[in-house]
Design a protein around this motif. Structure first.
Motif, short mmCIF file in Angstrom:
data_model
loop_
_atom_site.label_atom_id
_atom_site.label_comp_id
_atom_site.label_asym_id
_atom_site.label_seq_id
_atom_site.Cartn_x
_atom_site.Cartn_y
_atom_site.Cartn_z
N ARG A 11 -1.67 5.63 63.13
CA ARG A 11 -2.22 6.43 64.23
C ARG A 11 -1.13 7.29 64.86
NH1 ARG A 11 -3.43 3.35 68.50
NH2 ARG A 11 -5.08 4.73 69.23
N ILE A 12 -1.40 8.59 64.93
CA ILE A 12 -0.44 9.52 65.50
C ILE A 12 -1.10 10.27 66.65
CG2 ILE A 12 0.95 11.58 65.09
CD1 ILE A 12 1.31 10.71 62.22
N LEU A 13 -0.42 10.31 67.77
CA LEU A 13 -0.87 11.10 68.92
C LEU A 13 -0.04 12.38 68.96
CD1 LEU A 13 -2.47 11.51 71.57
CD2 LEU A 13 -0.59 10.33 72.75
N VAL A 14 -0.73 13.53 68.91
CA VAL A 14 -0.08 14.84 69.01
C VAL A 14 -0.31 15.38 70.42
CG1 VAL A 14 -0.07 17.23 68.19
CG2 VAL A 14 -0.29 15.35 66.55
N VAL A 32 -5.20 11.13 63.36
CA VAL A 32 -4.55 11.96 64.37
C VAL A 32 -5.47 12.18 65.57
CG1 VAL A 32 -3.37 14.14 64.81
CG2 VAL A 32 -3.33 13.16 62.52
N GLU A 33 -4.92 12.02 66.76
CA GLU A 33 -5.62 12.38 67.98
C GLU A 33 -4.76 13.37 68.76
OE1 GLU A 33 -7.80 9.60 70.21
OE2 GLU A 33 -8.03 8.19 68.54
N HIS A 34 -5.42 14.18 69.57
CA HIS A 34 -4.73 15.30 70.22
C HIS A 34 -4.90 15.25 71.72
CE1 HIS A 34 -4.71 19.82 71.29
NE2 HIS A 34 -3.46 19.39 71.25
N ALA A 35 -3.82 15.48 72.43
CA ALA A 35 -3.84 15.65 73.89
C ALA A 35 -3.28 17.04 74.18
CB ALA A 35 -3.02 14.58 74.58
N PRO A 36 -4.07 17.94 74.79
CA PRO A 36 -3.64 19.32 74.95
C PRO A 36 -2.83 19.60 76.21
CG PRO A 36 -5.91 19.11 75.62
CD PRO A 36 -5.49 17.75 75.15
N ASP A 37 -2.66 18.60 77.09
CA ASP A 37 -1.92 18.83 78.32
C ASP A 37 -1.38 17.50 78.84
OD1 ASP A 37 -4.02 17.56 80.01
OD2 ASP A 37 -5.18 19.32 79.44
N ILE A 70 4.24 9.11 68.20
CA ILE A 70 3.83 10.13 69.18
C ILE A 70 4.67 11.38 68.92
CG2 ILE A 70 3.71 10.74 71.62
CD1 ILE A 70 3.65 7.60 72.09
N ILE A 71 3.98 12.50 68.70
CA ILE A 71 4.65 13.80 68.58
C ILE A 71 4.43 14.51 69.91
CG2 ILE A 71 4.71 15.99 67.35
CD1 ILE A 71 3.70 14.53 64.87
N LEU A 72 5.51 14.73 70.64
CA LEU A 72 5.41 15.12 72.04
C LEU A 72 6.13 16.44 72.32
CD1 LEU A 72 4.64 14.29 74.98
CD2 LEU A 72 6.79 12.99 75.04
N ASP A 73 5.36 17.41 72.80
CA ASP A 73 5.95 18.69 73.21
C ASP A 73 6.61 18.52 74.58
OD1 ASP A 73 6.58 21.39 73.19
OD2 ASP A 73 4.68 21.97 74.11
N TRP A 74 7.69 19.26 74.82
CA TRP A 74 8.39 19.17 76.10
C TRP A 74 7.62 19.92 77.18
CZ3 TRP A 74 14.22 18.31 76.51
CH2 TRP A 74 14.62 18.27 77.87
N GLY A 93 6.50 0.04 79.03
CA GLY A 93 6.62 -0.89 77.90
C GLY A 93 6.28 -0.29 76.56
N GLY A 94 5.98 1.00 76.50
CA GLY A 94 5.66 1.64 75.23
C GLY A 94 6.86 1.70 74.30
N GLU A 95 6.69 1.20 73.09
CA GLU A 95 7.78 1.14 72.12
C GLU A 95 7.55 2.02 70.91
OE1 GLU A 95 8.33 -2.94 71.08
OE2 GLU A 95 8.55 -3.61 73.16
N SER A 96 6.42 2.74 70.87
CA SER A 96 6.11 3.58 69.72
C SER A 96 7.18 4.64 69.52
CB SER A 96 4.76 4.27 69.93
OG SER A 96 3.75 3.34 70.23
N PRO A 97 7.52 4.96 68.26
CA PRO A 97 8.48 6.04 68.02
C PRO A 97 7.96 7.37 68.57
CG PRO A 97 8.07 4.76 66.02
CD PRO A 97 7.05 4.33 67.02
#
Length: 233
Positions: free
Chosen positions: A4-7, A29-34, A50-54, A72-76
């Motif tokens: 599972r990847i969160l973008v 894949v799931e997406h968060a736009p903001d 988690i692929i995270l935009d700054w 407590g989140g440990e996901s890469p």
């Protein structure tokens, strides 16, 4: 289990490209736009990556990352940003990122970094899902609340796992049928309602605090009681 990847990305073109490319590689894949949407998604501590935009509308990526680690989140976490100064990279890594990729980037390089981070793993890779006092070991097939075992049918456990993977999110009946039953919702069957009712009963037998909430005309939400929910205990 699916990886599972969160973008978290507000640029529509970049987000669409990532979602399409990663999905074609077999990732869920799931997406968060903001930032606000991401803040809710990150209540789930069980992402494999988690692929995270700054730069984001609302809380920015660095703020979200620090809060995620503090909870407590440990996901890469792979940080994406147009900021390429060494000082910015240091801030991102010190804030809790596992890797850093500057825009523009090639999808091939991103994919290689994704594979490396997923192999490295984190909290989400262990198969143990938690929310409050609810815990499910998805690999061993054990579920409990408040330290007491839950006697769940296979379908009830699959439903609970899906709820645990999406806390704080409104899940429509159609979505639940698609992902838990692997079949389309015909609008007539009450199978879902029966399973939710029984799962709710078993959860509340161990701890009376309600976690599965019915939202009239919208679906279900797992987590803290929202406004407009029905059937408070």
């Amino acid at each position: 289990m699916e990886t599972r990847i969160l973008v978290v990305e507000d640029d529509v073109e970049i987000a669409d490209s990532l979602i399409r490319g990663l999905s074609e590689e077999g990732y869920a894949v799931e997406h968060a736009p903001d930032g606000d949407t991401a803040r809710v998604a990150l209540l789930d501590l069980n992402w494999d990556l988690i692929i995270l935009d700054w730069w984001l509308p609302g809380p920015d990526g660095l703020v979200l990352l620090k809060r995620f680690r503090q909870s407590g989140g440990e996901s890469p976490v792979l940080f994406l940003t147009a900021r390429d100064a060494v000082s910015d990279r240091v801030r991102g890594l010190d804030g809790g990122a596992d890797d850093y990729l500057c825009k523009p980037f090639s999808f091939e390089e991103l994919l290689a970094r994704v594979r490396a981070l997923v192999r490295r793993g984190g909290h989400g890779a262990g198969g143990v899902l938690k929310y409050g006092d609810v815990r499910v070991d998805a690999i061993a097939g054990r579920a409990e609340r408040a330290g007491k075992a839950l006697d769940l049918t296979p379908k009830e456990q699959s439903l609970l796992v899906y709820f645990l993977r999406h806390p704080g999110q409104v899940l429509t009946r159609t979505r639940l049928y698609d992902h838990v039953w692997d079949e389309s919702f015909d609008g007539l069957s009450n199978t879902l309602e029966v399973h939710v009712k029984e799962l709710r009963r078993k959860l509340e037998a161990q701890n009376g605090v309600r976690l599965i909430h019915t939202l009239r005309g919208r679906g279900y939400l797992f987590g803290e009681s929202p406004r407009g929910s029905e059937g408070a205990p």
